[in-house]
Design an enzyme around this catalytic site. Structure first.
Site, PDB file in Angstrom:
ATOM      1  N   LYS A   9      -1.192  -1.081  -0.438  1.00  0.00           N
ATOM      2  CA  LYS A   9      -2.718  -0.894   0.115  1.00  0.00           C
ATOM      3  C   LYS A   9      -3.170  -2.184   0.229  1.00  0.00           C
ATOM      4  CE  LYS A   9      -3.015   3.400   0.404  1.00  0.00           C
ATOM      5  NZ  LYS A   9      -1.895   4.290  -0.624  1.00  0.00           N
ATOM      6  N   GLU A  16     -11.943   4.731   3.963  1.00  0.00           N
ATOM      7  CA  GLU A  16     -12.066   6.297   3.691  1.00  0.00           C
ATOM      8  C   GLU A  16     -10.903   6.113   2.707  1.00  0.00           C
ATOM      9  OE1 GLU A  16      -8.428   6.429   5.219  1.00  0.00           O
ATOM     10  OE2 GLU A  16     -10.065   5.011   6.247  1.00  0.00           O
ATOM     11  N   SER A  58       6.685   1.742  -3.648  1.00  0.00           N
ATOM     12  CA  SER A  58       5.593   2.108  -2.705  1.00  0.00           C
ATOM     13  C   SER A  58       4.211   1.483  -4.162  1.00  0.00           C
ATOM     14  CB  SER A  58       4.872   3.057  -2.351  1.00  0.00           C
ATOM     15  OG  SER A  58       4.731   4.200  -2.980  1.00  0.00           O
TER      16      SER A  58
HETATM   17  C1  LIG Z   1      -1.423   5.904  -0.428  1.00  0.00           C
HETATM   18  C2  LIG Z   1      -0.309   5.808  -1.003  1.00  0.00           C
HETATM   19  C3  LIG Z   1       0.917   6.078  -0.169  1.00  0.00           C
HETATM   20  C4  LIG Z   1       1.407   6.782   1.172  1.00  0.00           C
HETATM   21  O1  LIG Z   1       0.606   5.787   2.630  1.00  0.00           O
HETATM   22  P1  LIG Z   1       1.398   5.239   3.370  1.00  0.00           P
HETATM   23  O2  LIG Z   1       0.825   4.730   4.352  1.00  0.00           O
HETATM   24  O3  LIG Z   1       2.449   6.201   4.302  1.00  0.00           O
HETATM   25  O4  LIG Z   1       2.333   3.892   2.837  1.00  0.00           O
HETATM   26  C5  LIG Z   1       2.202   5.865  -0.680  1.00  0.00           C
HETATM   27  N1  LIG Z   1       2.569   4.950  -1.863  1.00  0.00           N
HETATM   28  C6  LIG Z   1       1.436   5.040  -2.534  1.00  0.00           C
HETATM   29  C7  LIG Z   1       1.876   4.270  -4.446  1.00  0.00           C
HETATM   30  C8  LIG Z   1       0.635   5.417  -2.124  1.00  0.00           C
HETATM   31  O5  LIG Z   1      -1.352   4.409  -2.861  1.00  0.00           O
END
Ligand SMILES: *Cc1c(COP(=O)(O)O)cnc(C)c1O
Length: 395
Positions: free
Chosen positions: A89, A111, A377
């Site tokens: 993010k 948000e 992610s």
């Molecule tokens: C917020 C988040 C997601 C989901 O958000 P996307 O916009 O779909 O990438 C996935 N993995 C992590 C670690 C997150 O913090």
């Protein structure tokens, strides 16, 4: 077939900018400003320097040997979990605050649901000395105390939202309402590839660093610059579109995404928007939405707070509808099992969100020659209690 945005802000039939009249000026100003700024040399040099020295990019593309052995293919992990603040993010938050500054905006709003985007935004606001308000549902504030404390320590005002179910959807509504009242000086940092045009495209461009690096890193490790499979989890879809971006038109690459099935996509405890949603308008975008036949948004459910959203980025609705991407629905128990598996095989504790895409591996039919890249992610530190409380799934 084009998988990119058209000049009206649509991906196929999805996207657009469905905003109240008072906000039209804001989204239109942003629409005219974003491409020249993001493509400028000044923006790129600042952005790239911060990605390198502040975020820690490029992060590794790691060949997971024991996981590979288990699933009979060459599996590489793109390590977004190693970024500053622990997830992808930050790539987006950093880019949007630079955009805000170049547009002369003087305050930031955002948000957050799980608090991950809130923390990323609070972080870049501290870095850039910008006042910041994060809207968060009261239910989520109670559930996500550590992230609330992080945001406060970073100097951000956390505004409790007590309308509706007091979760993410209500926080977005409240942030949009605030934006309507302060359109001139406020920049709204959107946390995923959702919202009115041009946000989905802004977020996709800023997260595209993920696939740019994969393309640079893969030849040395796999002997070619494209994988057979590219895999990512989808909440709103920002890490997934970042992972796919530079391969969208490369048909040699199969795109695979996982959405959160919760207790099952055909139950009422799910966040599997592509499997069980229908076309509607949510937060300014025409997309797939979890809703009743008369258009009431259904409260989503997932074990993973970051995937718990009743909509989906319009690009993913299009990728799914056109058949370009294959979307799996992964249930809570499967995700927890996959998280324990990666942890025990590779010594990497993934975020609960990321565990959803790892859980797709047993559902695939891989060959030994297949090159697979999976985006991790984020890291799982924030999910420790959740993992412990659901340990029975892994046994
Ligand atoms: C917020 C988040 C997601 C989901 O958000 P996307 O916009 O779909 O990438 C996935 N993995 C992590 C670690 C997150 O913090």
């Amino acid at each position: 077939m084009s998988y990119n945005i058209d000049n009206k802000g649509y991906y196929g039939e999805f996207g657009g900018a469905f905003v109240p009249e008072v906000l039209y000026k804001c989204t239109d100003e942003l629409r005219r400003a974003y491409i020249p700024i993001i493509e400028s040399e000044e923006f790129q040099s600042e952005y790239r320097a911060l990605l390198r020295d502040y975020v820690g990019r490029p992060n590794p593309l790691y060949e997971a040997k024991r996981l590979s052995e288990k699933y009979g293919a060459r599996i590489f992990l793109k390590r977004e979990d190693l970024n500053h603040t622990g997830a992808h993010k930050i790539n987006n938050a950093l880019g949007q605050i630079l955009l805000a500054k170049k547009m002369g905006k003087t305050q930031i709003i955002a948000e957050t649901g799980a608090g991950q985007h809130g923390v990323a935004t609070a972080t870049v606001c501290a870095l850039m000395n910008m006042p910041c308000t994060v809207f968060m549902g009261e239910t989520d504030i109670q559930r996500q105390m550590p992230n609330v404390e992080r945001m406060k320590m970073l100097g951000t005002r956390v505004q409790s939202v007590t309308s509706g179910n007091m979760t993410l959807k209500d926080a977005v509504n409240e942030a949009i309402r605030y934006w309507c009242c302060h359109p001139a000086d406020t920049f709204y940092i959107m946390g995923s590839a959702v919202g009115p045009h041009p946000y989905p495209d802004i977020v996709a461009r800023l997260q595209s660093i993920i696939s740019e690096e994969i393309k640079e890193q893969l030849p040395e490790k796999a002997g070619r610059d494209y994988p057979d499979y590219l895999m990512a989890c989808v909440g709103g879809g920002s890490n997934a579109i970042g992972t796919f971006y530079h391969y969208l038109d490369d048909e040699r690459v199969t795109l695979v995404a996982a959405e959160a099935g919760g207790m099952g996509w055909d139950t009422d405890k799910t966040a599997a928007t592509i499997h069980s949603g229908s076309v509607g308008i949510l937060h300014g975008s025409k997309t797939l939405v979890l809703q009743t036949p008369d258009g009431q948004v259904i409260e989503p459910y997932s074990i993973s707070a970051g995937l718990d959203y009743p909509g989906i980025g319009p690009v993913h609705a299009h990728l799914a509808q056109s058949g370009r991407a294959t979307i799996y629905s992964v249930n809570d128990d499967e995700a927890v099992r996959a998280a324990y598996e990666l942890t025990r095989l590779e010594g990497i504790i993934p975020a609960m969100e990321s565990a959803h895409i790892l859980a797709v591996l047993p559902k695939m039919n891989l060959k030994p020659s297949d090159v697979v890249v999976i985006t991790v992610s984020g890291r799982g530190d924030k999910d420790m209690l959740n993992f412990l409380n659901n340990k029975q799934y892994a046994e």
